[in-house]
Design an enzyme around this catalytic site. Structure first.
Site, PDB file in Angstrom:
ATOM      1  N   CYS A 342       0.792  -1.235   0.000  1.00 21.38           N
ATOM      2  CA  CYS A 342       0.000   0.000   0.000  1.00 21.38           C
ATOM      3  C   CYS A 342       0.826   1.287   0.000  1.00 21.38           C
ATOM      4  O   CYS A 342       0.433   2.238  -0.686  1.00 21.38           O
ATOM      5  CB  CYS A 342      -1.039   0.006   1.111  1.00 21.38           C
ATOM      6  SG  CYS A 342      -0.614  -0.953   2.551  1.00 21.38           S
ATOM      7  N   ARG A 371       8.008 -10.490   5.198  1.00 15.37           N
ATOM      8  CA  ARG A 371       7.796 -10.195   6.618  1.00 15.37           C
ATOM      9  C   ARG A 371       8.589 -11.197   7.427  1.00 15.37           C
ATOM     10  O   ARG A 371       8.554 -12.393   7.138  1.00 15.37           O
ATOM     11  CB  ARG A 371       6.308 -10.310   6.971  1.00 15.37           C
ATOM     12  CG  ARG A 371       5.485  -9.303   6.203  1.00 15.37           C
ATOM     13  CD  ARG A 371       4.028  -9.432   6.517  1.00 15.37           C
ATOM     14  NE  ARG A 371       3.272  -8.532   5.653  1.00 15.37           N
ATOM     15  CZ  ARG A 371       1.949  -8.478   5.616  1.00 15.37           C
ATOM     16  NH1 ARG A 371       1.232  -9.272   6.396  1.00 15.37           N
ATOM     17  NH2 ARG A 371       1.345  -7.644   4.805  1.00 15.37           N
ATOM     18  N   GLN A 389       0.862 -11.127  -2.498  1.00 16.70           N
ATOM     19  CA  GLN A 389      -0.539 -10.793  -2.262  1.00 16.70           C
ATOM     20  C   GLN A 389      -1.221 -10.473  -3.590  1.00 16.70           C
ATOM     21  O   GLN A 389      -0.629  -9.812  -4.439  1.00 16.70           O
ATOM     22  CB  GLN A 389      -0.642  -9.552  -1.371  1.00 16.70           C
ATOM     23  CG  GLN A 389      -0.103  -9.771   0.023  1.00 16.70           C
ATOM     24  CD  GLN A 389      -0.165  -8.490   0.845  1.00 16.70           C
ATOM     25  OE1 GLN A 389       0.218  -7.428   0.385  1.00 16.70           O
ATOM     26  NE2 GLN A 389      -0.653  -8.607   2.068  1.00 16.70           N
ATOM     27  N   ASP A 391      -3.035  -8.179  -4.365  1.00 10.89           N
ATOM     28  CA  ASP A 391      -3.384  -6.952  -3.667  1.00 10.89           C
ATOM     29  C   ASP A 391      -4.031  -5.943  -4.605  1.00 10.89           C
ATOM     30  O   ASP A 391      -3.752  -5.930  -5.800  1.00 10.89           O
ATOM     31  CB  ASP A 391      -2.080  -6.345  -3.115  1.00 10.89           C
ATOM     32  CG  ASP A 391      -2.310  -5.606  -1.819  1.00 10.89           C
ATOM     33  OD1 ASP A 391      -3.468  -5.510  -1.392  1.00 10.89           O
ATOM     34  OD2 ASP A 391      -1.319  -5.141  -1.239  1.00 10.89           O
ATOM     35  N   HIS A 393      -5.647  -1.657  -4.151  1.00  8.72           N
ATOM     36  CA  HIS A 393      -6.098  -0.580  -3.285  1.00  8.72           C
ATOM     37  C   HIS A 393      -7.055   0.296  -4.059  1.00  8.72           C
ATOM     38  O   HIS A 393      -6.741   0.734  -5.159  1.00  8.72           O
ATOM     39  CB  HIS A 393      -4.897   0.210  -2.762  1.00  8.72           C
ATOM     40  CG  HIS A 393      -4.033  -0.640  -1.896  1.00  8.72           C
ATOM     41  ND1 HIS A 393      -2.925  -1.287  -2.368  1.00  8.72           N
ATOM     42  CD2 HIS A 393      -4.184  -1.027  -0.613  1.00  8.72           C
ATOM     43  CE1 HIS A 393      -2.401  -2.014  -1.394  1.00  8.72           C
ATOM     44  NE2 HIS A 393      -3.146  -1.886  -0.328  1.00  8.72           N
ATOM     45  N   LYS A 477     -13.374  -3.943   8.800  1.00 12.62           N
ATOM     46  CA  LYS A 477     -13.042  -4.876   7.722  1.00 12.62           C
ATOM     47  C   LYS A 477     -14.041  -6.005   7.596  1.00 12.62           C
ATOM     48  O   LYS A 477     -14.856  -6.244   8.495  1.00 12.62           O
ATOM     49  CB  LYS A 477     -11.640  -5.443   7.923  1.00 12.62           C
ATOM     50  CG  LYS A 477     -11.471  -6.194   9.231  1.00 12.62           C
ATOM     51  CD  LYS A 477     -10.056  -6.743   9.359  1.00 12.62           C
ATOM     52  CE  LYS A 477      -9.897  -7.500  10.659  1.00 12.62           C
ATOM     53  NZ  LYS A 477      -8.615  -8.149  10.813  1.00 12.62           N
ATOM     54  N   HIS A 523      -8.311  -1.665   1.145  1.00 15.35           N
ATOM     55  CA  HIS A 523      -7.379  -2.748   0.807  1.00 15.35           C
ATOM     56  C   HIS A 523      -8.227  -3.977   0.537  1.00 15.35           C
ATOM     57  O   HIS A 523      -9.155  -4.253   1.287  1.00 15.35           O
ATOM     58  CB  HIS A 523      -6.487  -3.141   1.980  1.00 15.35           C
ATOM     59  CG  HIS A 523      -5.765  -2.035   2.648  1.00 15.35           C
ATOM     60  ND1 HIS A 523      -4.413  -1.886   2.531  1.00 15.35           N
ATOM     61  CD2 HIS A 523      -6.176  -1.039   3.458  1.00 15.35           C
ATOM     62  CE1 HIS A 523      -4.027  -0.841   3.258  1.00 15.35           C
ATOM     63  NE2 HIS A 523      -5.080  -0.312   3.837  1.00 15.35           N
TER      64      HIS A 523
END
Length: 651
Positions: A342, A371, A389, A391, A393, A477, A523
């Site tokens: 992000c 991570r 991910q 991912d 946004h 979320k 997200h």
RNA sequence: GCCUUUGUAGCUCAGGGGUAGAGCACUUCCUUGGUAAGGAAGAGGUCAGGGGUUCAAAUCCCCUCAAAGGCUCCA
């Protein structure tokens, strides 16, 4: 109104019956049917679970709980934990007890064994003792006790852990439970007696910190599961074995999908060709759907300067637990492996001024992040240190949040449907209403976003549970859960509203009134991560992937070398229609080639011999089903493509 | 990160102070076969890595690494 010696009991069907004051759940069950009474494990009284033998003193709404109720099961297992404790005390005199709750499938008891230790070999002995004690048909007897008496009791027994627990309890609310020769500090409730417990299995033993605190002593946690019928234990064992067969770590190796290497490092998966192709197929599937859903692809680097993560707040919050910054040789610069996509995407948003007309802006990237997970946490592909991910946004106006949520839900459900996850649910995580100040963002924005999530979920008919206080500090979320073929629950995709990052990155758009406004960021990741999703897909399908994802879709099996040329010809023709696979040219008999194709889970086998070569046909065999008869090459291609079309609709 | 357990051939595993074993997979040869394992021969290991004890260590001890199951954590 009833007179003083009677009470009104409301049953779940709404009927009201009168019972003498002090009637127990068992009494009530008995008045309905003896069969029911034999199965009652506990009574739910005005929403609280009680012992079935505890007298009810005033009007109440009750429900009789049996093995078929989750609360009945958990009472059963909690009582089983006491039985385990009794067995341990008999086998290991002087053992000290921590806590022994029920869990999702069974129970455990944390114990301090002192000199002793327990290993797998001791399990049968413990199981036998438990059953021996259960057969004594002892009742679980509840006894309220004063705090000082409780302290005396456990001081005498030398159970320092229980004393510590009592310390935190209020006088007047303390109860003991006794069954047979074992007495435990316990709030209850319990089943009426040990005779209900007909089958017991110790499943595992592990270390666990006293009161889950790393500072405390490590106790021995003994896990077990019990059942009212032997048959249910057998079914349970079968399920465990099936789960073992489906373990993605095992199948990943067998099917040559991925591997780990000590040299490369812990938690860093290596994708082998078959796994990589599977993954690419999933990616292109989602990419296509996302393009149609109005997402714009972006690509960002794997590292970013430390300043980026200082702005995003990740450095402050996770910096010391991350892979540490990379230093440049000359300038005094620090870069970090990206733990999130992000921040990069926020910078893409900022590359030019945005107008309210540009929103929503949906930026999508299969972004690989790193991570530093604790070493003890790593697990196959479900918990790794480097993962990708799916991912995206979404930057939108506050009034667009609901519409965007609906669109994301549709995309997520489309993904689930296409991949055979038909049993799903969702969790809505909202603020803790008691503690609103620990969240960032304006109150009214939160209200709007929470409302948007609730309404969007309802509009799409999602089955949801709502958890207060489970929201992230930066926004509410929606998490998706799927249940797999074995009934196990997995958390998959997530949609999160974020008020924090737009603020930290000072993101703006110009409204119709020419004023500057802050966009909301959403997200979302339908798969969550490619690694984790593929792990779940492997376990759900037992490695038998949907046809369109299967690494090899067909195996062409010539009867003998004589038909090798024809086999190749078939292969090339089918390859032209985008069917992938291989020809098994080995010098083996057909039975062997079939077996090997079955074992490696190839969906279709095409057997070609003299007959087929002469007629331009193939003999089709479906994995697990057997011979489907003969088809022309064109017929098979059509049959095959049709099957794929039926699984995967367009978005 | 912590606790417990484990680490022997590509895989699954046996063995265990005195020259490293099996099955499958692999290679070569024989076999040319019709719907879940054809036959024979061969190759393959510094017993996770390092240190120690011992005349001798894969085996016993210590350290490191990795894996499994928990616990704590999870942007």
């Amino acid at each position: 109104m009833n007179d003083s010696s009677n009470i009104n009991i409301t049953l779940p069907d709404g009927s009201v019956r009168e019972y003498p004051k002090g009637a127990t759940g068992l009494d009530i069950a008995l008045s309905i049917s003896e069969g029911l009474a034999r199965n009652v494990l506990a009574t739910k009284v005005n929403g609280e679970v009680w012992d079935a033998t505890r007298p009810i003193e005033s009007d109440a709404e009750i429900k009789l709980l049996t093995w078929n109720d989750d609360e009945g099961k958990s009472t059963f297992w909690h009582s089983s934990a006491h039985l385990l404790a009794e067995a341990l005390e008999a086998l290991y005199p002087g053992v000290k007890f921590g806590t022994g709750p029920s869990i999702e499938k069974g129970f455990y008891y944390d114990v301090d064994l002192g000199e002793h230790s327990i290993s797998q070999e001791d399990f049968p002995k413990i199981e036998a003792k438990m059953l021996e004690l259960a057969r004594q048909k002892n009742e679980y007897i509840r006894k309220p006790i004063s705090k000082s008496d409780a302290i005396n009791f456990f001081t005498e027994k030398g159970d320092e852990y229980k004393l510590e627990l009592i310390d935190g309890l209020e006088d007047g609310s303390i109860t003991l439970y006794t069954q047979g020769s074992f007495t435990d500090l316990c709030r209850g409730p319990h089943i009426p007696g040990t005779s209900f417990i007909k089958a017991a299995k110790i499943t595992n033993v592990a270390g666990a910190y006293w009161r889950n605190n790393q500072e405390n002593k490590m106790l021995t946690r003994i896990y077990g599961v019990t059942f009212p019928k032997q048959k249910e234990l057998e079914e349970y064992i079968t399920l465990i074995e099936e789960a073992k067969k489906r373990d993605h770590r095992r199948l990943g190796k067998e099917l040559e999908l991925f591997a780990f290497s000590e040299k490369v490092g812990q938690g860093l998966p290596l994708w082998l060709p078959k796994g990589a192709m599977l993954r690419e197929r999933l990616e292109s599937f989602l990419r296509k759907a996302q393009l149609r859903a109005g997402y714009l692809p972006v690509v960002t680097p794997h590292i970013g300067s430390k300043a980026l993560y200082e702005t995003s707040g990740h450095w402050e919050k996770y910096g010391k637990d991350s892979f540490q910054p990379i230093r440049t040789p000359d300038a005094d610069e620090e870069y970090m492996l990206k733990p999130m996509n992000c921040p990069h995407h926020c910078e893409i948003y900022k590359t030019k001024p945005r107008s309210y007309r540009d929103l929503p802006l949906r930026l999508a990237e299969f972004g690989t992040v790193y991570r530093y997970e604790q070493s003890g946490e790593l697990h196959g592909l479900t918990r790794v240190r480097g993962f990708t991910q799916d991912d995206a946004h979404i930057f939108c106006r506050p009034d667009q949040v609901k519409e965007e949520f609906i669109r994301v839900i549709d995309l997520v459900l489309y993904v689930f449907r296409s991949l055979g996850f038909n049993d799903y649910s969702a969790q809505i995580s909202l603020r803790d209403p008691e503690n609103k100040q620990k969240y960032i963002g304006k109150d009214e924005d939160w209200d709007k976003a929470e409302q948007a999530i609730i309404e969007a979920s309802a509009e799409r008919g999602l089955s949801t549970v709502t958890e207060l206080g489970e929201a992230a500090f930066y926004g509410p979320k929606l998490d998706f859960m799927v249940r797999d073929a074995l009934g196990r629950k997995w958390q998959l995709g997530t949609i999160q509203v974020d008020y924090q990052l737009p603020q930290r990155f000072n993101l703006e758009y110009v409204g119709s009134d020419n004023q500057k406004y802050r966009p909301v960021m959403i997200h979302r990741a339908p798969f969550g991560s490619m690694e984790r999703f593929i792990a779940i897909l492997i376990e759900n399908t037992a490695g038998q992937f949907p046809l369109w994802l299967s690494p090899d879709q067909i195996a062409i099996l010539p009867i003998s070398e004589k038909y090798a040329d024809y086999a190749d010809e078939v292969f090339f023709q089918l390859q032209d229609t985008d069917i992938r696979g291989f020809v098994d040219h080995r010098d083996e008999k057909i039975g062997r080639k079939i077996r090997d194709a079955e074992v490696t889970k190839v969906p279709y086998m095409l057997i070609v011999g003299e007959k087929e070569a002469a007629e331009g046909r193939v003999s089709v065999r479906r994995k697990g089903e057997g011979d489907l008869g003969s088809m022309t090459i064109g017929e098979f291609a059509a049959y095959f493509q049709n099957e794929i079309k039926n699984i995967i609709a367009t978005f």
